[in-house]
Write a protein that holds these residues in place. Structure first.
Motif, mmCIF file in Angstrom:
data_model
loop_
_atom_site.group_PDB
_atom_site.id
_atom_site.type_symbol
_atom_site.label_atom_id
_atom_site.label_comp_id
_atom_site.label_asym_id
_atom_site.label_seq_id
_atom_site.Cartn_x
_atom_site.Cartn_y
_atom_site.Cartn_z
ATOM 1 N N ASP A 1 1.027 -1.151 -0.128
ATOM 2 C CA ASP A 1 -0.133 -0.057 0.119
ATOM 3 C C ASP A 1 1.096 1.314 -0.121
ATOM 4 N N ASN A 2 0.242 2.597 -0.592
ATOM 5 C CA ASN A 2 0.942 3.553 -0.653
ATOM 6 C C ASN A 2 2.333 3.444 -0.920
ATOM 7 N N MET A 3 2.749 3.011 -2.057
ATOM 8 C CA MET A 3 3.961 3.022 -2.703
ATOM 9 C C MET A 3 3.564 3.051 -4.012
ATOM 10 N N GLN B 1 0.570 -10.832 -12.026
ATOM 11 C CA GLN B 1 -0.896 -10.779 -11.409
ATOM 12 C C GLN B 1 -1.229 -9.819 -10.262
ATOM 13 N N ASP B 2 -2.356 -9.505 -10.375
ATOM 14 C CA ASP B 2 -2.765 -8.529 -9.132
ATOM 15 C C ASP B 2 -4.390 -8.646 -8.837
ATOM 16 N N SER B 3 -4.923 -8.107 -7.792
ATOM 17 C CA SER B 3 -6.236 -8.095 -7.331
ATOM 18 C C SER B 3 -6.732 -6.994 -8.184
ATOM 19 N N LYS C 1 -4.303 2.605 -1.667
ATOM 20 C CA LYS C 1 -4.909 2.082 -0.564
ATOM 21 C C LYS C 1 -4.962 0.699 -0.411
ATOM 22 N N GLY C 2 -4.245 -0.126 -1.234
ATOM 23 C CA GLY C 2 -3.862 -1.616 -0.900
ATOM 24 C C GLY C 2 -4.141 -2.262 -2.052
ATOM 25 N N VAL C 3 -3.195 -3.191 -2.693
ATOM 26 C CA VAL C 3 -3.364 -4.201 -3.657
ATOM 27 C C VAL C 3 -2.573 -5.218 -3.260
ATOM 28 N N GLU C 4 -2.891 -6.434 -3.826
ATOM 29 C CA GLU C 4 -1.989 -7.700 -3.690
ATOM 30 C C GLU C 4 -1.774 -8.109 -5.231
ATOM 31 N N HIS C 5 -0.534 -8.590 -5.216
ATOM 32 C CA HIS C 5 -0.058 -8.934 -6.306
ATOM 33 C C HIS C 5 1.096 -10.101 -6.208
ATOM 34 N N MET D 1 -1.585 10.031 -0.620
ATOM 35 C CA MET D 1 -1.698 8.804 0.106
ATOM 36 C C MET D 1 -3.198 8.159 -0.302
ATOM 37 N N ASN D 2 -3.304 6.872 -0.173
ATOM 38 C CA ASN D 2 -4.647 6.118 -0.270
ATOM 39 C C ASN D 2 -5.343 6.351 -1.333
ATOM 40 N N ILE D 3 -4.651 6.515 -2.499
ATOM 41 C CA ILE D 3 -5.303 6.574 -3.843
ATOM 42 C C ILE D 3 -5.958 5.218 -4.213
ATOM 43 N N THR D 4 -6.589 5.386 -5.209
ATOM 44 C CA THR D 4 -7.280 4.082 -6.025
ATOM 45 C C THR D 4 -6.062 3.430 -6.654
#
Length: 162
Positions: free
Chosen positions: A61-63, A77-79, A98-102, A125-128
């Motif tokens: 998140d936030n990177m 591959q990601d969420s 704001k958060g993603v999995e990959h 921070m905390n963007i889509t």
């Protein structure tokens, strides 16, 4: 602009067999209080992943995460639903927001993939979360600088970061 040289011998090195990595800044098991980041540049890793190996699904998140394959194929591959291969000559950006999995792994079962992984602290921070990928094979930039990653959304030749 300030110039700091991190010689190869002074970088943090890890070797997990399937992953060999050189870290310019503190990352993972490597920590040097003098090398935590440089401005908004948080990570600059030179990674080599053996054929068929890689990083399982994990979160960020936030990177702003930039991947640049130097040799081989990096699979992603990601969420957000992105399933892509990134090849030499291409650049990928994943705004974790704001958060993603990959997951990312070597797209070739035999050859090593070598790539740069660059993390940038975002200006918001905390963007889509977002994803972009572009090919730069068409550019005649051999031994010349080219802007490929930029916060300037009006530049169609770059991948956009925050």
């Amino acid at each position: 602009m300030q110039k700091i040289i991190h010689r190869e011998i002074d970088r943090g090195h890890i070797d997990f067999g399937w992953l060999k990595s050189a870290h310019s800044f503190s990352f993972g098991q490597y920590f040097d209080p003098e090398k935590v980041n440089f401005g908004a540049l948080r990570v600059l890793n030179d990674d080599q992943v053996e054929g068929g190996q890689g990083f399982g699904r994990h979160g960020h998140d936030n990177m702003e995460i930039v991947s640049i394959p130097l040799e081989g194929i990096l699979s992603h591959q990601d969420s957000m639903g992105n399933v892509r291969n990134i090849e030499t000559g291409e650049v990928q950006i994943m705004s974790a927001g704001k958060g993603v999995e990959h997951a990312e792994f070597n797209g070739d079962q035999k050859a090593v993939v070598k790539f740069l992984q660059i993390w940038i602290i975002p200006n918001e921070m905390n963007i889509t979360p977002g994803y972009d990928q572009k090919s730069y094979l068409h550019l005649d930039r051999h031994n010349r600088f080219a802007t490929i990653v930029s916060p300037d959304v009006s530049d169609p030749n770059t991948v956009h970061i925050h």
